[in-house]
Design a protein around this motif. Structure first.
Motif, PDB file in Angstrom:
ATOM      1  N   LEU A  16       6.268  30.913  13.186  1.00 42.63           N
ATOM      2  CA  LEU A  16       5.672  31.375  14.447  1.00 42.63           C
ATOM      3  C   LEU A  16       6.077  32.812  14.766  1.00 42.63           C
ATOM      4  O   LEU A  16       5.271  33.605  15.256  1.00 42.63           O
ATOM      5  CB  LEU A  16       6.050  30.445  15.592  1.00 42.63           C
ATOM      6  CG  LEU A  16       5.407  29.054  15.522  1.00 42.63           C
ATOM      7  CD1 LEU A  16       5.961  28.158  16.616  1.00 42.63           C
ATOM      8  CD2 LEU A  16       3.896  29.146  15.596  1.00 42.63           C
ATOM      9  N   GLU A  17       7.323  33.144  14.474  1.00 39.31           N
ATOM     10  CA  GLU A  17       7.794  34.525  14.684  1.00 39.31           C
ATOM     11  C   GLU A  17       6.985  35.487  13.823  1.00 39.31           C
ATOM     12  O   GLU A  17       6.522  36.527  14.285  1.00 39.31           O
ATOM     13  CB  GLU A  17       9.278  34.604  14.334  1.00 39.31           C
ATOM     14  CG  GLU A  17       9.863  35.982  14.401  1.00 39.31           C
ATOM     15  CD  GLU A  17      11.250  36.042  13.763  1.00 39.31           C
ATOM     16  OE1 GLU A  17      11.626  37.162  13.378  1.00 39.31           O
ATOM     17  OE2 GLU A  17      11.936  35.014  13.654  1.00 39.31           O
ATOM     18  N   LYS A  20       3.371  35.739  15.122  1.00 41.60           N
ATOM     19  CA  LYS A  20       3.329  36.583  16.323  1.00 41.60           C
ATOM     20  C   LYS A  20       3.450  38.059  15.939  1.00 41.60           C
ATOM     21  O   LYS A  20       2.690  38.902  16.415  1.00 41.60           O
ATOM     22  CB  LYS A  20       4.454  36.211  17.287  1.00 41.60           C
ATOM     23  CG  LYS A  20       4.535  37.133  18.511  1.00 41.60           C
ATOM     24  CD  LYS A  20       5.824  36.972  19.273  1.00 41.60           C
ATOM     25  CE  LYS A  20       7.013  37.451  18.560  1.00 41.60           C
ATOM     26  NZ  LYS A  20       7.402  38.817  18.602  1.00 41.60           N
ATOM     27  N   ASN A  21       4.393  38.359  15.041  1.00 42.52           N
ATOM     28  CA  ASN A  21       4.619  39.748  14.646  1.00 42.52           C
ATOM     29  C   ASN A  21       3.477  40.311  13.799  1.00 42.52           C
ATOM     30  O   ASN A  21       3.324  41.524  13.703  1.00 42.52           O
ATOM     31  CB  ASN A  21       5.948  39.887  13.903  1.00 42.52           C
ATOM     32  CG  ASN A  21       7.136  39.715  14.820  1.00 42.52           C
ATOM     33  OD1 ASN A  21       7.036  39.884  16.032  1.00 42.52           O
ATOM     34  ND2 ASN A  21       8.276  39.363  14.257  1.00 42.52           N
ATOM     35  N   SER A  75       9.087  38.110   9.766  1.00 48.01           N
ATOM     36  CA  SER A  75      10.021  37.294  10.540  1.00 48.01           C
ATOM     37  C   SER A  75      11.426  37.853  10.363  1.00 48.01           C
ATOM     38  O   SER A  75      12.017  37.739   9.286  1.00 48.01           O
ATOM     39  CB  SER A  75       9.963  35.844  10.053  1.00 48.01           C
ATOM     40  OG  SER A  75      10.958  35.072  10.661  1.00 48.01           O
ATOM     41  N   ASP A  98      12.110  38.562  22.103  1.00 46.93           N
ATOM     42  CA  ASP A  98      10.815  38.131  22.628  1.00 46.93           C
ATOM     43  C   ASP A  98      10.766  38.178  24.142  1.00 46.93           C
ATOM     44  O   ASP A  98       9.700  38.335  24.727  1.00 46.93           O
ATOM     45  CB  ASP A  98      10.494  36.713  22.149  1.00 46.93           C
ATOM     46  CG  ASP A  98      10.133  36.661  20.683  1.00 46.93           C
ATOM     47  OD1 ASP A  98       9.800  37.728  20.118  1.00 46.93           O
ATOM     48  OD2 ASP A  98      10.166  35.562  20.111  1.00 46.93           O
TER      49      ASP A  98
END
Length: 100
Positions: A16-17, A20-21, A75, A98
């Motif tokens: 997920l990181e 998102k990035n 990540s 975040d």
């Protein structure tokens, strides 16, 4: 299939990181991702066809862990399973970033 789901579940925060990035781009993270990707490009475990990807359609990926390189290299709390590059932040540090 069960092993793939277990791997995805265990690595969900890093996935997920990285996702998102890859959507919300930051130049510092992009620099890190480029350096990591350059290392992965020379690796014998690079899977460009997607045969070893944990999630189909996410090639290129690492044949060692099954992670998409697009996400894994972005990540900050992830590292190479072969030790060729390391995490530069813990999951807790990433969570704090975040919040900023």
């Amino acid at each position: 299939m069960r092993a793939v789901l277990k791997t995805i579940w265990e690595n969900r925060k890093g996935i997920l990181e990285g996702l998102k990035n890859s959507i919300i781009r930051d130049e510092f993270i992009e620099d890190i991702a480029r350096m990591r990707h350059d290392i992965c490009d020379g690796c014998e475990h690079l899977d460009t066809k997607g045969k070893e990807c944990a999630v189909k359609g996410t090639a290129p990926c690492c044949a060692e862990c099954g992670c998409s390189l697009s996400f894994k290299t972005r990540s900050l709390s992830s590292d190479c399973p072969l030790g060729r590059w390391q995490a530069i932040a813990t999951e807790e540090e990433e969570d704090k970033l975040d919040e900023l």
